[in-house]
Design an enzyme around this catalytic site. Structure first.
Site, PDB file in Angstrom:
ATOM      1  CB  ALA A 118      -0.921  -0.010   1.221  1.00 52.16           C
ATOM      2  CG  ASP A 140       8.271   0.595   2.001  1.00 50.33           C
ATOM      3  OD1 ASP A 140       9.011   0.909   2.957  1.00 50.33           O
ATOM      4  OD2 ASP A 140       7.574   1.422   1.383  1.00 50.33           O
ATOM      5  CB  CYS A 180      10.061   6.092   5.233  1.00 52.27           C
ATOM      6  SG  CYS A 180       8.671   5.543   6.250  1.00 52.27           S
TER       7      CYS A 180
END
Length: 655
Positions: free
Chosen positions: A394, A460, A517
Site C-alpha cells: 500500500a 517496505d 522511511c
C-alpha cells in the site's frame, strides 16, 4: 593632434558658448530695420527679452512703467510721459553694448557656435558714442534691476534661497547617514570575518556562558542570560542565538569552554534548546544527536521544516515522459526532469491546475510518488517474466512501478495486512493499467507458509517514520523508545519471512530489497545485521550511484563490514525523504544451524517465522534409543544378530 588644455590652470571666463549670440543674428534683424540706421559695427542682443527690458527701463532708473497703467494705446513714437516708444526711428536703443576680445593670462581654446576656434574671454565695453552705460548680463539686462525688484519678487528669491539651503542640509544629512551605514556594514563584515557574530544582543567580545541555574529551570532567557519563570513563553530568537553560541563552543571546546564546565552540560543545554526551538521530544533529539554530527544535525532539523518537492512518475505503460511533460506544460505546469538517475521522474515547481486532478492523471499517465520511493524498485531491478512479491504494497506506487519495468509480464503478488489500504492499491492499479498483479490481504509474517518460491521480494517495512517528519510533524513528539523497539521487532520478523519466501535457486533472481522511511539505526542496520546472522544471505551493491553508506559501527555496537553497501538518504543532503535501502542475495535455502543454537531465545520469540527444520532428533528420542539399547543387551546373541540383519535390509528402502 590639437592643443592640450591644462584643467588646473583653467580660469573662469565670461558667458558660456550656449549663452553667446549666434553669428548671423544681425543679418536676420536687418531685414526688419532700415538699412541706413544699422551700422556695420553694431551688434544686437541675442534675446528679444533684453530689448523689452531696455524698453521698459527708459532713460533712467525712475522710468519703470507702473503695473497698473492705463490700458489705452500710446502713440507710436512717444509715450504718455514723453518717453520714446518702440519704432523704427528710435531703434538705437536696441543696440547692445559692444564686446571686445581681451587676451587673458592663460591661453584657452574654445569652439564657437559655428565651429571656429576662439581664444580669450568676452568683456563688455561702452558703445562707440562714448555714452557711459551700466554693465549688462548675457541677456542684455541691466544689473541694476536687482535693486528695483518688487516685494513679491524679493520674497520669492528669499524662499528660493531658503529652499536651496534646506536641500543642502538634507543632502548633507543623507550623506552622513550613508557614511554611517557603510561604516556599520564594514563593521558587520569584520564581525563575520572574525567569527564573533554569535549573539546579536550581546557585546562582540563577550563569549557564550552557561546559565548559573539548573538546566531544568530555564526555558528562555533574555539578553543578559537571566532565567525567566517557566510560565512565560520562550523567546525563540534568544534560544536560536544561544544554540549558535553553544555550537561554536562545542566545535572548539578546549579553547572556548568555560572553566569548571563539562561537555555534558553544554550538550544537555543544546539538546534542551533545540527541543524547544524545533518542537522535538527529548528522546528523539537524543537519538538524532547520536546519529548526526552537531553541524549536520542543525541542517537536518532545518530541512524537516521545509516540505519536499512534489514529484511524479511517468507511467510508461501508457505514455512517454517527453509527451507527458509537454502536455502538462500546456496546462500551465512548471516542471523539470527529476535527475539523471531517473528516466521516468518529473519534479513539479508550481502549477495553475491541481496535479492530482488533471485529465492525464485520471487517464493513468502518471503517479504522484516521492523521489525516495523510486529508489527501492530501482535497486530491486525486476526482470520480465519473474515472480515478484511486494510484501507491504500500500498504496501501490512501488507495485505499479515494478509492473511498469516488467512491461506487464510475469506475476506480481501485492500483499498488505490492512484491508482498508488495499482499496487504494486496487484503484491505482486499475487506473495505471496494471494487468499482471494479484492483490492479497495476509500477514507478512505468515507468508512463507502461504506462498513461496519468488524470484525477488520487496519489503517496505512499517517503521517509525523519522525520515518523513516534513510530511508528518507529529513524529517529533509521539515516538518513544517502546515504539522504536516494537517496530524493530516487527521488522526482524518480516525480513526473515521475506528471505524464506525467496527461492535461492532462481536463475535470474534470489534477491531481497529491504527499505524503510526511517533513519533510526535500530530499524535499519540492526535489522539487516540480524538477518545476516539468521539466514544464508549476503549484502550486495544496490546499484544506486548516490547516497551515504550505512553504519558499520554505532555507539557500542559493531555490525557486519558489508553494511557499507547499504545506502542512506537524508532530506538535507539529497532533498528527498529520509530513506534506508539494503539489497540481499540469498545463496542457500537451508537455515544455518549454528545460529539457531546460539540464540534460542530469539527463535522462541518468533516461532511462526522460523520453521523447525533441524535434522537432529530431540532429547527425548535419545532417551528412548538408550532404553532400547539396554533392552537389546538383554536379548540373546542369535536373536540380536537376526534383528540387526533385518534393520540392514530395511535401510535402502527407507532412504
Amino acid at each position: 593632434m590639437g592643443r592640450k588644455l591644462d584643467p588646473t590652470r583653467k580660469e573662469k571666463r565670461g558667458p558660456g558658448r550656449k549663452a553667446r549670440k549666434q553669428r548671423g543674428a544681425e543679418v536676420e534683424l536687418a531685414r526688419f530695420l532700415p538699412p541706413g540706421r544699422v551700422g556695420a559695427n553694431r551688434r544686437f542682443a541675442s534675446r528679444s527679452r533684453a530689448a523689452k527690458r531696455r524698453l521698459g527701463a527708459g532713460s533712467g532708473p525712475a522710468g519703470r512703467r507702473p503695473l497698473g497703467g492705463g490700458g489705452g494705446r500710446e502713440p507710436t513714437g512717444q509715450t504718455a510721459r514723453g518717453r520714446p516708444g518702440f519704432s523704427d526711428g528710435n531703434s538705437k536703443w536696441l543696440a547692445p553694448a559692444k564686446a571686445k576680445k581681451t587676451q587673458p593670462k592663460g591661453n584657452h581654446v574654445e569652439l564657437s557656435s559655428d565651429g571656429e576656434v576662439e581664444e580669450g574671454s568676452w568683456e563688455m565695453e561702452e558703445e562707440e558714442d562714448g555714452s557711459s552705460e551700466e554693465m549688462v548680463d548675457d541677456y542684455g539686462a541691466s544689473s541694476s534691476e536687482e535693486e528695483e525688484l518688487l516685494p513679491i519678487e524679493k520674497a520669492a528669491l528669499k524662499q528660493k534661497s531658503d529652499r536651496e539651503r534646506l536641500s543642502e542640509d538634507d543632502s548633507e544629512e543623507e550623506e552622513e547617514e550613508e557614511e554611517a551605514e557603510e561604516a556599520s556594514e564594514q563593521k558587520m563584515g569584520q564581525k563575520g570575518e572574525e567569527g564573533l557574530d554569535l549573539q546579536l544582543n550581546l557585546d562582540i567580545d563577550e563569549q557564550f556562558k552557561l546559565p548559573t541555574k539548573p538546566l531544568c529551570e530555564f526555558l528562555a532567557v533574555d539578553d543578559s542570560l537571566t532565567v525567566f519563570p517557566p510560565a512565560e513563553p520562550p523567546d525563540l530568537h534568544v534560544i536560536h542565538q544561544r544554540i549558535q553560541g553553544n555550537m561554536e563552543v562545542l566545535q572548539d571546546f578546549v579553547v572556548k569552554r568555560e572553566e569548571g564546565r563539562s561537555r555534558q552540560e553544554y550538550l544537555a543545554l543544546l539538546r534542551r534548546d533545540m527541543a524547544a526551538y524545533y518542537s522535538y521530544s527529548d528522546f528523539l533529539l537524543t537519538k538524532l544527536m547520536d546519529i548526526f554530527p552537531l553541524p549536520e544535525l542543525i541542517n537536518f532539523l532545518e530541512a524537516n521544516e521545509v516540505p519536499r518537492p512534489v514529484t511524479i512518475r511517468t507511467n510508461t505503460l501508457k505514455t512517454r515522459r517527453r509527451d507527458l511533460a509537454q502536455a502538462l506544460i500546456n496546462r500551465g505546469v512548471n516542471l523539470d526532469p527529476l535527475g539523471k538517475w531517473s528516466k521516468t521522474g518529473l519534479v513539479i515547481y508550481d502549477s495553475t491546475v491541481p496535479i492530482g486532478a488533471t485529465p492525464e492523471y485520471l487517464a493513468g499517465h502518471y503517479m504522484l510518488q516521492g523521489a525516495s520511493s523510486l529508489l527501492p524498485v530501482m535497486a530491486l531491478a525486476p526482470q520480465e517474466n519473474e515472480r515478484i512479491l511486494d510484501m507491504c504494497c500500500a498504496p501501490g506506487g512501488k507495485t505499479s512501478y515494478i509492473a511498469q519495468l516488467m512491461k506487464n509480464t510475469g506475476m506480481i503478488l501485492a500483499n498488505d495486512s490492512s484491508a482498508e489500504r488495499l482499496r487504494s492499491v486496487v484503484g491505482n492499479l486499475h487506473r495505471l493499467g496494471v494487468t499482471n498483479a494479484v492483490v492479497s490481504n495476509c500477514d507478512g509474517r505468515q507468508f512463507p507458509k502461504v506462498l513461496g518460491g519468488f524470484d525477488r521480494v520487496l519489503l517496505d517495512a512499517p517503521c517509525s517514520g523519522t525520515g518523513v517528519i516534513s510530511k508528518d510533524p507529529a513524529v517529533k513528539t509521539n515516538k518513544d523508545e517502546k515504539d522504536i523497539l516494537r517496530c524493530a521487532h516487527l521488522q526482524k520478523e518480516l525480513i526473515l519471512s521475506a528471505i524464506d519466501s525467496v527461492n535461492a535457486a532462481s536463475e535470474t533472481g534470489g534477491y531481497i530489497v529491504y527499505c524503510t522511511c526511517s533513519i533510526m539505526v535500530e530499524e535499519n542496520e540492526w535489522v539487516v545485521d540480524y538477518a545476516l546472522k539468521k539466514r544464508n544471505v549476503r549484502l550486495v551493491a544496490t546499484g544506486l550511484d548516490f547516497g551515504k553508506e550505512g553504519f558499520t559501527r554505532f555507539k557500542d555496537r559493531h555490525f557486519h563490514p558489508s553494511l557499507k553497501s547499504t545506502r542512506r538518504f537524508y532530506p538535507h543532503t539529497h532533498n528527498m525523504d529520509g530513506f534506508f535501502i539494503a539489497k540481499l542475495k540469498k545463496f542457500s535455502n537451508a537455515i544455518p544451524q549454528a545460529q539457531k543454537d546460539e540464540e534460542p531465545a530469539a527463535e522462541a520469540a518468533a516461532p511462526s517465522t522460523v520453521p523447525n527444520t533441524v535434522m537432529e532428533p530431540p532429547p527425548k528420542k535419545k532417551k528412548l534409543e538408550g532404553s532400547k539399547a539396554d533392552k537389546e543387551q538383554k536379548l540373546p546373541q542369535p536373536a540380536l544378530k537376526k534383528k540387526r540383519s533385518l534393520q540392514a535390509q530395511r535401510r535402502p528402502l527407507k532412504a
